[in-house]
Design a protein around this motif. Structure first.
Motif, short mmCIF file in Angstrom:
data_model
loop_
_atom_site.label_atom_id
_atom_site.label_comp_id
_atom_site.label_asym_id
_atom_site.label_seq_id
_atom_site.Cartn_x
_atom_site.Cartn_y
_atom_site.Cartn_z
N GLY A 85 32.35 33.68 69.68
CA GLY A 85 32.97 32.93 70.75
C GLY A 85 34.43 33.23 70.99
N ASN A 86 34.99 34.19 70.26
CA ASN A 86 36.39 34.57 70.42
C ASN A 86 36.50 35.93 71.10
OD1 ASN A 86 37.62 32.29 69.03
ND2 ASN A 86 36.72 33.17 67.18
N LEU A 87 37.44 36.07 72.00
CA LEU A 87 37.63 37.31 72.73
C LEU A 87 38.05 38.42 71.77
CD1 LEU A 87 37.66 38.61 75.58
CD2 LEU A 87 40.10 38.01 75.70
N ALA A 88 37.26 39.50 71.70
CA ALA A 88 37.54 40.62 70.81
C ALA A 88 37.90 41.89 71.56
CB ALA A 88 36.33 40.88 69.91
N HIS A 89 37.51 41.96 72.83
CA HIS A 89 37.89 43.09 73.70
C HIS A 89 37.93 42.58 75.13
CE1 HIS A 89 37.87 46.66 76.16
NE2 HIS A 89 36.77 46.22 76.74
N SER A 90 38.91 43.04 75.87
CA SER A 90 39.01 42.73 77.29
C SER A 90 39.45 43.97 78.04
CB SER A 90 40.00 41.59 77.53
OG SER A 90 40.27 41.44 78.91
N SER A 91 38.85 44.21 79.18
CA SER A 91 39.26 45.36 80.00
C SER A 91 40.60 45.10 80.68
CB SER A 91 38.19 45.67 81.05
OG SER A 91 38.02 44.56 81.93
N THR A 92 41.07 43.86 80.65
CA THR A 92 42.31 43.51 81.34
C THR A 92 43.41 42.99 80.42
OG1 THR A 92 41.51 41.28 81.81
CG2 THR A 92 41.09 42.98 83.47
N GLU A 93 43.07 42.69 79.14
CA GLU A 93 44.05 42.15 78.21
C GLU A 93 44.09 43.01 76.94
OE1 GLU A 93 43.61 37.94 77.34
OE2 GLU A 93 42.24 37.76 79.04
N THR A 94 45.22 43.00 76.26
CA THR A 94 45.36 43.64 74.96
C THR A 94 45.04 42.62 73.88
OG1 THR A 94 47.04 45.14 75.76
CG2 THR A 94 46.90 44.83 73.38
N ILE A 95 44.11 42.95 72.99
CA ILE A 95 43.70 42.04 71.92
C ILE A 95 44.38 42.45 70.63
CG2 ILE A 95 41.74 41.03 70.71
CD1 ILE A 95 41.77 40.54 73.75
N GLN A 96 45.04 41.53 69.98
CA GLN A 96 45.67 41.78 68.70
C GLN A 96 44.72 41.35 67.58
OE1 GLN A 96 48.58 43.37 68.37
NE2 GLN A 96 48.82 43.48 70.61
N PRO A 153 35.21 19.49 66.35
CA PRO A 153 34.53 20.75 66.63
C PRO A 153 35.27 21.53 67.73
CG PRO A 153 32.96 18.96 66.55
CD PRO A 153 34.32 18.34 66.54
N LYS A 154 35.25 22.85 67.59
CA LYS A 154 35.94 23.69 68.55
C LYS A 154 34.93 24.13 69.61
CE LYS A 154 39.22 27.53 68.69
NZ LYS A 154 39.88 28.59 67.89
N TYR A 155 35.06 23.57 70.81
CA TYR A 155 34.14 23.89 71.90
C TYR A 155 34.76 24.93 72.83
CZ TYR A 155 31.18 19.84 70.81
OH TYR A 155 30.33 18.95 70.21
N ARG A 156 33.92 25.84 73.31
CA ARG A 156 34.31 26.76 74.36
C ARG A 156 33.14 26.87 75.32
NH1 ARG A 156 38.26 31.18 71.95
NH2 ARG A 156 39.06 30.01 70.19
N ALA A 157 33.41 27.02 76.59
CA ALA A 157 32.36 27.13 77.59
C ALA A 157 32.59 28.38 78.43
CB ALA A 157 32.31 25.89 78.46
#
Length: 444
Positions: free
Chosen positions: A431-442, A6-10
């Motif tokens: 649970g996956n990053l889709a937008h960040s104010s500090t990173e570019t999301i591809q 299982p893929k866990y993220r916290a």
């Protein structure tokens, strides 16, 4: 036999989600708040949520913790009414509704027979939603089947939970934007068969409004609703005095504007009607009895001078009410800014919208309004892990004002009055990053 781990993220931070409608009294039993909280996500679903100290010691081995300490983690925002083909006419110089449609909306929507154009706008539109913390929306397309194929293609690639539909419109509109009762039925049925239930997608039968659909088309829309009871119905209702008067002339047999939709079988659970400003007591009762939802669109109603939605009256009548941006009549993709406008409209009607109720409405409340609360809306174990991270220091003024806030309710109030897209530090989908104010999301 291979074993799939299982893929866990916290995720650590202050965590807030709602369990019920908090009401005007801000019932503390209606929400769970962890000042230093932890949420565990497994395979895109919420696995646990609670105090950090209580949960951290039991984390699965090698779990990576994303630390948002000092920020607030909430369920993703949900928009109950928005038009993706109107992205490029947001803030078109104000006239009232019917003239605004003729001058701006119809010409803009004419371009959506081109799937490449529709795809490019859908990409931008979904980027903008995510940038503003919105992870689910009920979306109008254009009359063109290609517009919805393009929208759903992009949304499915991003694994978003979205509901959308092709507009039905066969009169009182430019010839180049009309379908017919039969082609509208056939295209809608084909789109339902192709897209509804694929991944996280849902379909909405979408007559633009009663004025632009003939009796024959509304009847065929009712046939669709009967044939596909699991899909949504999405349209406009009682937005503007001139519109209401025109409906009365077109349907002289009807008791009210709402009665037109009811007559054609378009009023039921899963039906969402934007605006609902000019309703009477009998209309409200019928909305309640049918299980339909009113989408409150404050920035649009103010921008087009349509009127002031009676939120207190709707709640007193036990109507289902969602909050909506209504871009492009609405003036912002931000549900934070939309909450600020909701507060102002309510104030003008003598009702004070509490911040806890406001944030309930754009999370669990809107999920319930759309009948999607079994999937989204809060952090109950097993629900999809769509969430946003709010930054209290997003602007210098907000940061300064937050220093003197003494309660959760006051901090929420500051976000809803002073917040906008800058307050969204990050947006997560499953649970996956889709937008960040500090990173570019591809995106794929």
């Amino acid at each position: 036999m291979s074993i799939v781990t299982p893929k866990y993220r916290a995720f650590r931070g202050s965590i807030l989600h709602f369990l019920a409608d908090p009401g005007e009294s801000e019932n503390e039993q209606a929400y769970a708040y962890f000042a230093d909280g932890l949420m565990l996500v497994k395979d895109g679903l919420v696995d646990a949520v609670g105090d950090y100290v209580a949960l951290a010691s039991d984390l699965p081995a090698n779990t990576v913790i994303t630390d948002y300490s000092g920020k607030l983690i909430m369920p993703g925002f949900i928009d109950t009414h928005i038009h993706f083909p109107q992205t490029d006419i947001i803030a078109a110089p104000g006239t009232q509704l019917l003239d605004w449609l003729e001058r701006y909306t119809f010409p803009a929507e004419s371009r959506f027979d081109n799937e490449a154009h529709a795809t490019e706008v859908a990409e931008f539109f979904l980027d903008e939603l995510l940038r503003n913390g919105t992870t689910t929306a009920l979306v109008f397309g254009s009359v063109h089947r290609a517009s919805i194929d393009a929208f759903f293609t992009v949304a499915e690639q991003r694994k978003l939970r979205m509901v959308a539909g092709k507009v039905l419109m066969d009169r009182h509109s430019p010839e180049y934007l009309r379908d017919t009762p039969d082609t509208g039925f056939a295209d809608s049925a084909a789109l339902i068969e192709r897209w509804h239930g694929l991944g996280r997608l849902g379909y909405a039968i979408t007559p633009r409004f009663a004025i632009t659909s003939s009796d024959q088309q509304l009847a065929r829309a009712g046939e669709l609703a009967l044939a596909y009871p699991q899909v949504h119905i999405h349209s406009h209702l009682a937005e503007n005095h001139d519109e209401v008067a025109w409906v009365a002339r077109l349907f002289p047999w009807s008791r009210s504007y709402l009665d037109v939709y009811d007559h054609f079988g378009l009023l039921r659970e899963g039906a969402v009607y934007a605006h609902c400003i000019h309703l009477d007591e009998e209309d409200r009762k019928r909305m309640v009895d049918s299980g339909a939802t009113a989408a409150f669109c404050p920035t649009s109603n103010l921008f087009l001078g349509s009127g002031l939605f009676d939120l207190a009256g709707a709640r007193d009548a036990s109507m289902r009410v969602g909050i909506a941006t209504d871009v492009g009549g609405g003036t912002s993709f931000s549900l934070l800014q939309t909450l600020g406008a909701s507060y102002n409209v309510a104030q003008l009607r003598g009702y004070t919208l509490s911040p806890l109720l406001a944030f309930y409405m754009i999370t669990l409340g809107n999920a319930r309004s759309l009948g999607l609360d079994q999937h989204i809306g809060n952090f109950a174990v097993g629900k999809e892990a769509d969430f946003v991270v709010l930054d209290p220091d997003a602007t210098p003024l907000l940061a300064r004002r937050m220093q003197s806030a003494t309660s959760l309710a006051e901090r929420l109030f500051l976000w809803m009055i002073m917040g906008d897209d800058r307050a969204i530090s990050a947006t997560y989908v499953l649970g996956n990053l889709a937008h960040s104010s500090t990173e570019t999301i591809q995106h794929a």
